[in-house]
Design an enzyme around this catalytic site. Structure first.
Site, PDB file in Angstrom:
ATOM      1  N   TYR A 126      35.321  37.771  46.971  1.00  0.00           N
ATOM      2  CA  TYR A 126      36.274  37.051  46.129  1.00  0.00           C
ATOM      3  C   TYR A 126      37.595  37.815  46.061  1.00  0.00           C
ATOM      4  O   TYR A 126      37.660  39.025  46.298  1.00  0.00           O
ATOM      5  CB  TYR A 126      35.720  36.834  44.716  1.00  0.00           C
ATOM      6  CG  TYR A 126      35.496  38.103  43.918  1.00  0.00           C
ATOM      7  CD1 TYR A 126      36.495  38.608  43.081  1.00  0.00           C
ATOM      8  CD2 TYR A 126      34.282  38.793  43.986  1.00  0.00           C
ATOM      9  CE1 TYR A 126      36.287  39.767  42.340  1.00  0.00           C
ATOM     10  CE2 TYR A 126      34.071  39.943  43.250  1.00  0.00           C
ATOM     11  CZ  TYR A 126      35.078  40.430  42.433  1.00  0.00           C
ATOM     12  OH  TYR A 126      34.877  41.573  41.708  1.00  0.00           O
ATOM     13  N   CYS A 127      38.677  37.081  45.775  1.00  0.00           N
ATOM     14  CA  CYS A 127      39.999  37.670  45.548  1.00  0.00           C
ATOM     15  C   CYS A 127      40.748  36.743  44.594  1.00  0.00           C
ATOM     16  O   CYS A 127      40.152  35.845  44.000  1.00  0.00           O
ATOM     17  CB  CYS A 127      40.756  37.874  46.855  1.00  0.00           C
ATOM     18  SG  CYS A 127      41.062  36.355  47.787  1.00  0.00           S
ATOM     19  N   THR A 128      42.037  36.925  44.434  1.00  0.00           N
ATOM     20  CA  THR A 128      42.794  36.169  43.428  1.00  0.00           C
ATOM     21  C   THR A 128      42.788  34.672  43.691  1.00  0.00           C
ATOM     22  O   THR A 128      42.414  33.873  42.831  1.00  0.00           O
ATOM     23  CB  THR A 128      44.252  36.674  43.378  1.00  0.00           C
ATOM     24  OG1 THR A 128      44.262  38.082  43.188  1.00  0.00           O
ATOM     25  CG2 THR A 128      45.006  36.003  42.235  1.00  0.00           C
TER      26      THR A 128
END
Length: 624
Positions: free
Chosen positions: A212-214
């Site tokens: 996951y990331c922003t």
């Protein structure tokens, strides 16, 4: 910072729009023109990055304008299936934060890749067509829920969470789930992630990897890189729409604890009462980045509570620099330098805070030391302005050299094109010995001054219509001084380029290059030509002061990937020779991720007082 429900100016709510799309762009110049026309007509501000393989956009404006922009983009086949993340918010309340995050202007750039995955430009990034499988927010949540409820030991070791963000982001928020280990690489910048994956592949092998990331874009390349490792690395999944979409689906946070760091004036989103981080100095609960405190060594954002900020003389050393032993080493800092803020036009520029920058290959440097164990000084080649010489430029920069004497060694050279000496007609002094001439009209000087003790003048670029190369001695000025004459000085670059290559061979190596006025224009052209012709640049960084672009800026051309500092007068300044916009256009030639801009309120000079000198010192420290 939570979104407010109060109406904004003119009755329109403000908003922030984020989206990206990986797809081959058939016509880069046409897409650049579309964004320039559409965003300006709708008064949208922010960043648009266009690469041969896609687009990455973060813009802000009124909600109606953003909705019109989405409609226009959706009408293009290229953006079919794009996830548009639109959030309402207040207008920026802090001009400094808005400026640093890039929300005071519109920046449209053509880049090599949408996110810089490797620091070495000679290595290809993985193809996103091999990226991990997308999981919706609900699917991602369901996997974590099932893993937490499964008590079998084999199932407990089946999943791992991998955070693809930087350390200052993960500090204030991350996913945490029972029976699922969260791997936080604790990287300073995204281009450090491939090395971390290589060094910790045993933690990923044979697992179901939940990335996951922003907003999702960083997971595209990173998941493809993991999958490219072959057997045992096939099961990679990524959160579609990133943390932002997850928090929209689960407003209470779900399995995400803390806040989501965002790269716009909101700074963070999420439950304001959910604080998982602490002050760097005292350890008290704290997660507010609005003060923009930074590590004194690498300039990475750090969390320092308000009480600790009030204590004068404290230096901030991030945990990565502490791990590398920098916290115990002496710094060349005065007390009044400890709380300086970088002057840059966007957060992207200040994100990259290491001595090496993404997408840049520079010469290998031997870190020699003196007997007193101080690191060697940086050697900087200095290019003077038009109609100057090495001696005069050395005199003009003597104050700067004195204040940087512990850090740098300046080397000055004359430009290769010698110019004629210019004189203008002026009235002669009255003949005090003759009463008749006292009453007569003044006569005019028709002959040049004596050449004795007149130092030669030089240029890096000259007017193609000038015959100055053939002229010697004095020449009468043809017309009054034209402040825009630099726009006609476009000839002679090839000779100057090879002249500098010879200087580097004879007098180098150099760590950096500094150019003033026309010297700054030559510096940009030299770096651009090096990028075309060479795989390795002769300089690790460039400093461009009161400069201008000697060629028209073409947004479809590749940006110069050399770490750069741009110092010039602001729009209210006193520089009457080079307009603020001309210097900005020069700065736009360089990759935004590795450039810093300092605007001052002074004239056609290199400022040597605080805070401008402090910011220049901070830039130079990255390369020591």
């Amino acid at each position: 910072m939570a979104a407010s429900e109060s109406p904004t100016e003119g009755g329109d709510r403000a908003g922030v729009l984020l989206y990206y799309k990986y797809a081959p762009v058939p016509d880069l110049p046409s897409l650049v023109r579309f964004y320039d026309s559409n965003c300006r007509s709708l008064a949208l501000l922010g960043r648009v990055r266009i690469a041969p393989d896609g687009v990455n956009v973060t813009v802000g404006g009124s909600m109606p304008s953003l909705e019109k922009h989405i409609a226009a983009v959706k009408s293009m086949i290229l953006f079919e299936g794009t996830d548009f993340k639109l959030a309402s918010c207040d207008h920026p309340s802090d001009d400094r934060i808005a400026r640093e995050c890039g929300f005071t202007s519109l920046s449209i750039r053509v880049v090599k890749e949408l996110v810089t995955f490797r620091s070495d430009p000679l290595l290809d990034s993985p193809k996103v067509c091999n990226a991990g499988r997308h999981l919706s927010a609900v699917e991602f949540h369901s996997v974590l829920h099932d893993a937490g409820n499964n008590l079998e030991s084999q199932a407990q070791n089946q999943f791992v969470l991998l955070d693809a963000r930087n350390l200052y982001e993960t500090r204030i928020g991350k996913f945490q789930a029972t029976n699922v280990e969260t791997l936080d690489p604790k990287i300073r910048q995204y281009s450090d992630l491939p090395s971390w994956i290589d060094e910790h592949s045993e933690k990923l092998h044979g697992k179901h990897i939940l990335m996951y990331c922003t907003g999702g874009i960083r997971c595209e390349t990173a998941s493809a890189y993991i999958r490219s490792k072959g057997a045992g690395f096939e099961n990679v999944f990524q959160l579609f729409g990133g943390i932002q979409r997850y928090l929209e689906q689960f407003p209470d946070g779900g399995y995400f604890k803390g806040k989501n760091f965002v790269f716009d004036h909101r700074l963070s989103v999420g439950n304001q009462d959910d604080v998982i981080s602490s002050c760097l100095l005292c350890g008290s609960s704290f997660d507010d980045y609005s003060s923009r405190c930074r590590c004194n060594y690498c300039r990475m954002l750090v969390l320092v509570c308000y009480d600790c900020q009030a204590i004068a003389g404290r230096k901030y050393v991030c945990e990565l620099c502490q791990r590398n032993g920098k916290g115990s080493k002496p710094m060349m800092l005065q007390e009044n330098e400890l709380h300086e803020e970088p002057s840059s036009d966007s957060l992207e520029a200040t994100e990259i805070t290491n001595a090496t920058f993404p997408g840049v290959t520079t010469p290998t440097q031997t870190h020699r030391t003196y007997a007193n164990n101080h690191l060697r000084k940086l050697r900087i080649l200095c290019l003077h302005g038009f109609r100057q010489n090495a001696s005069s430029f050395k005199g003009r920069t003597s104050s700067l050299a004195k204040k940087l004497k512990d850090m740098v060694e300046f080397v000055f050279v004359d430009a290769p094109h010698q110019l004629p000496l210019i004189y203008q007609l002026r009235p002669t002094e009255p003949d005090l010995l003759s009463e008749q001439t006292m009453d007569a009209p003044s006569s005019f000087q028709q002959s040049p001054p004596p050449t004795m003790n007149c130092k030669k003048r030089f240029a890096w670029l000259i007017d193609p219509n000038s015959n100055s190369l053939e002229e010697q001695g004095w020449r009468k000025a043809d017309v009054p001084f034209n402040p825009l004459q630099y726009q006609q000085q476009t000839y002679g670059f090839e000779a100057s380029y090879y002249y500098l290559k010879d200087v580097i061979l004879r007098m180098g190596p150099f760590d950096g290059i500094l150019g003033f006025s026309q010297g700054a224009a030559m510096t940009a052209l030299f770096c651009q030509q090096q990028q075309k012709r060479c795989s390795v640049m002769d300089f690790r960084f460039a400093i461009l002061c009161s400069g201008f672009s000697a060629i028209s800026r073409d947004p479809s051309k590749e940006s110069i990937r050399c770490p750069s500092l741009h110092c010039f007068g602001n729009s209210q300044g006193q520089d009457r020779q080079i307009a603020n916009q001309a210097s900005r256009e020069l700065a736009d030639m360089f990759e935004e991720e590795c450039s810093i801009v300092i605007e001052h309120d002074m004239g056609h000079i290199i400022p040597t007082r605080s805070p401008y000198l402090d910011q220049m010192k901070e830039f130079l420290r990255r390369f020591i």
